[in-house]
Write a protein that holds these residues in place. Structure first.
Motif, PDB file in Angstrom:
ATOM      1  N   ALA A  56       0.836  -1.202   0.000  1.00 41.27           N
ATOM      2  CA  ALA A  56       0.000   0.000   0.000  1.00 41.27           C
ATOM      3  C   ALA A  56       0.871   1.253   0.000  1.00 41.27           C
ATOM      4  O   ALA A  56       0.572   2.228  -0.699  1.00 41.27           O
ATOM      5  N   ALA A  57       1.960   1.230   0.766  1.00 42.95           N
ATOM      6  CA  ALA A  57       2.859   2.380   0.820  1.00 42.95           C
ATOM      7  C   ALA A  57       3.536   2.623  -0.526  1.00 42.95           C
ATOM      8  O   ALA A  57       3.684   3.771  -0.964  1.00 42.95           O
ATOM      9  N   GLY A  58       3.959   1.545  -1.199  1.00 39.83           N
ATOM     10  CA  GLY A  58       4.588   1.694  -2.505  1.00 39.83           C
ATOM     11  C   GLY A  58       3.643   2.285  -3.533  1.00 39.83           C
ATOM     12  O   GLY A  58       4.018   3.181  -4.300  1.00 39.83           O
ATOM     13  N   GLY A  59       2.391   1.773  -3.564  1.00 40.50           N
ATOM     14  CA  GLY A  59       1.412   2.326  -4.489  1.00 40.50           C
ATOM     15  C   GLY A  59       1.075   3.759  -4.167  1.00 40.50           C
ATOM     16  O   GLY A  59       0.946   4.610  -5.061  1.00 40.50           O
ATOM     17  N   GLN A  65      10.174  -8.667   3.280  1.00 40.11           N
ATOM     18  CA  GLN A  65       8.744  -8.449   3.053  1.00 40.11           C
ATOM     19  C   GLN A  65       8.435  -6.984   2.799  1.00 40.11           C
ATOM     20  O   GLN A  65       7.572  -6.659   1.982  1.00 40.11           O
ATOM     21  N   TYR A  66       9.138  -6.087   3.498  1.00 42.43           N
ATOM     22  CA  TYR A  66       8.949  -4.659   3.236  1.00 42.43           C
ATOM     23  C   TYR A  66       9.377  -4.313   1.808  1.00 42.43           C
ATOM     24  O   TYR A  66       8.675  -3.596   1.092  1.00 42.43           O
ATOM     25  N   PHE A 126       6.735  -3.214  -1.213  1.00 47.74           N
ATOM     26  CA  PHE A 126       6.907  -1.873  -1.781  1.00 47.74           C
ATOM     27  C   PHE A 126       7.182  -1.950  -3.276  1.00 47.74           C
ATOM     28  O   PHE A 126       6.662  -1.151  -4.058  1.00 47.74           O
ATOM     29  N   LEU A 127       8.011  -2.918  -3.680  1.00 45.19           N
ATOM     30  CA  LEU A 127       8.326  -3.106  -5.098  1.00 45.19           C
ATOM     31  C   LEU A 127       7.067  -3.386  -5.903  1.00 45.19           C
ATOM     32  O   LEU A 127       6.839  -2.788  -6.964  1.00 45.19           O
ATOM     33  N   ILE A 180       3.077  -1.624  -9.881  1.00 41.43           N
ATOM     34  CA  ILE A 180       1.698  -1.637 -10.382  1.00 41.43           C
ATOM     35  C   ILE A 180       1.330  -0.263 -10.920  1.00 41.43           C
ATOM     36  O   ILE A 180       0.716  -0.132 -11.989  1.00 41.43           O
ATOM     37  N   ILE A 181       1.700   0.777 -10.207  1.00 45.74           N
ATOM     38  CA  ILE A 181       1.413   2.145 -10.667  1.00 45.74           C
ATOM     39  C   ILE A 181       2.192   2.458 -11.940  1.00 45.74           C
ATOM     40  O   ILE A 181       1.675   3.110 -12.856  1.00 45.74           O
ATOM     41  N   VAL A 182       3.434   1.988 -12.009  1.00 48.12           N
ATOM     42  CA  VAL A 182       4.239   2.207 -13.215  1.00 48.12           C
ATOM     43  C   VAL A 182       3.553   1.602 -14.430  1.00 48.12           C
ATOM     44  O   VAL A 182       3.418   2.242 -15.483  1.00 48.12           O
ATOM     45  N   VAL A 183       3.103   0.350 -14.305  1.00 46.79           N
ATOM     46  CA  VAL A 183       2.458  -0.321 -15.430  1.00 46.79           C
ATOM     47  C   VAL A 183       1.154   0.366 -15.790  1.00 46.79           C
ATOM     48  O   VAL A 183       0.852   0.598 -16.962  1.00 46.79           O
TER      49      VAL A 183
END
Length: 420
Positions: A306-309, A361-362, A366-367, A372-375
């Motif tokens: 969620a933080a990565g997105g 896991q972090y 995050f990756l 997902i946003i990049v794609v």
């Protein structure tokens, strides 16, 4: 119940035990036996069991967590179909689903199958169930059949992991997916995604996602596009994510969502076109709370994804673009559209295919969230991204864990050297 248990124990001893006439079918017998009763065999000596939550109970817990998504998915598919039928003056469904629906509508008129009101809960639910249950039955029977066959050949127990795979896979599908494609895809997912690596616990890719990816690439013309998201013949409707990630400034982003009539509330609740399990964010969150509460899912993966997105979508929104309207979508829209929430709760957290170390896991979560946003934003030809990005994360999870472990070893060796 003790009487039934004694009968099964005697059958095992006389027919299914090693060296007995039906020993080849012991995995099948053992699976049915342990479904109802606790196994006779117990671990002796030193073991790592910390409570009564064994593998079977963990898998059943995930199935319980998926129930809200399944129920909401069936209701929403029926609602979307009824609304489109009312808007286009269609009173009946023409394919084999229609035979079942018309039968129910004729002999159980009080169900109100074709009522297009959001409050027609029973009618919409039954309408959607006519589409979902065949997908689920085919996926479950075919996939479990392969699991049983491999268990008997390899002479090991039938693992309960497929109870989760068999439910997750149909929840990732559009409502009008052909049943023969479901059978082929789940066969590929079970055999190539899991069994050739040794079965449950040894696969590095999520079998349900492998099956979904196979379906996407093998039958792209039938599994993507506007028509697959509606069950009404001759009527097409784009998903809100497809509209939102349209790179055209005049028709994409927030303008595309407004033109399609999609609101944040409808997207959060799940009253939008899409696959069965992905449309309702609130249903996914209910499942997440349950899995996190009982300790089955990793909160580190959920939080970091969620933080990565959130971080990357916010960054793109601040940067902006004069040619791509998808930059303007905020993190909350990305969270409620498409399969982000469903993938975050039920697929990225898969304990077999996710990173195992706490730090890993972090990084892993995050990756996935950022990619997902990049794609979605930077690749206008493919508006989703969740499925392939999680598979990408599965591939890198062992490498992430390796680097984390090596870093820990170096840090400890440095402390030992300093203490000496």
């Amino acid at each position: 119940m003790k009487f039934a248990k004694n009968i099964l124990d005697k059958l095992e001893e006389k027919l299914f035990a090693e060296g007995k006439p039906l020993s080849f079918f012991f995995p099948f017998f053992e699976a049915a036996n342990t479904f109802f009763f606790t196994p006779n065999k117990t671990t002796t000596g030193k073991c790592h069991v910390r409570d009564c939550n064994d593998f079977k109970r963990m898998m059943i817990a995930v199935v319980y967590a998926l129930i809200p998504c399944a129920l909401m998915g069936m209701y929403n598919v029926g609602l979307q179909a009824n609304r489109l039928m009312a808007a286009n003056g269609i009173d009946k469904v023409s394919d084999w689903h229609g035979i079942i629906l018309n039968f129910i509508n004729q002999y159980l008129p009080w169900v109100n199958i074709y009522g297009d009101s959001v409050w027609n809960i029973l009618g919409c639910f039954v309408h959607g169930a006519v589409y979902f249950l065949p997908l689920y039955i085919v996926a479950f029977c075919v996939g479990l059949g392969w699991e049983i066959l491999f268990a008997m050949i390899k002479k090991h127990d039938i693992n309960e992991g497929f109870f989760v795979t068999g439910l997750i896979f149909p929840l990732t599908l559009p409502p009008n997916t052909p049943l023969w494609q479901v059978a082929i895809a789940i066969t590929f997912g079970v055999i190539v995604g899991k069994e050739i690596f040794g079965g449950t616990g040894r696969n590095f890719l999520n079998p349900a996602l492998v099956a979904r990816a196979f379906l996407f690439f093998a039958y792209a013309g039938q599994i993507s596009g506007d028509k697959v998201w509606t069950t009404v013949d001759g009527v097409s409707k784009a998903t809100p994510l497809a509209l939102a990630t349209n790179p055209d400034m005049a028709h994409g982003g927030l303008h595309g969502l407004a033109e399609g009539g999609y609101t944040m509330f409808d997207s959060f609740v799940g009253l939008i076109p899409g696959s069965f399990g992905e449309t309702s964010t609130i249903a996914c969150l209910i499942g997440a709370v349950f899995l996190l509460w009982i300790g089955v899912a990793s909160w580190r993966v959920v939080f970091s994804m969620a933080a990565g997105g959130f971080a990357f979508s916010t960054f793109l929104m601040i940067v902006g673009s004069d040619t791509n309207a998808a930059y303007a979508l905020g993190p909350f829209w990305h969270f409620v559209l498409g399969g982000f929430a469903f993938g975050m709760v039920f697929m990225a957290t898969d304990p077999v295919t996710a990173a195992l170390t706490k730090t890993g896991q972090y990084i892993y979560g995050f990756l996935i969230g950022a990619l997902i946003i990049v794609v979605r934003v930077l690749n206008p030809a493919y508006p989703e991204g969740t499925m392939l990005v999680i598979l990408f994360g599965n591939c890198f999870a062992p490498l992430i864990d390796w680097f984390v472990v090596q870093a820990n070893i170096k840090r400890r060796m440095k402390r030992i050297a300093q203490s000496n």
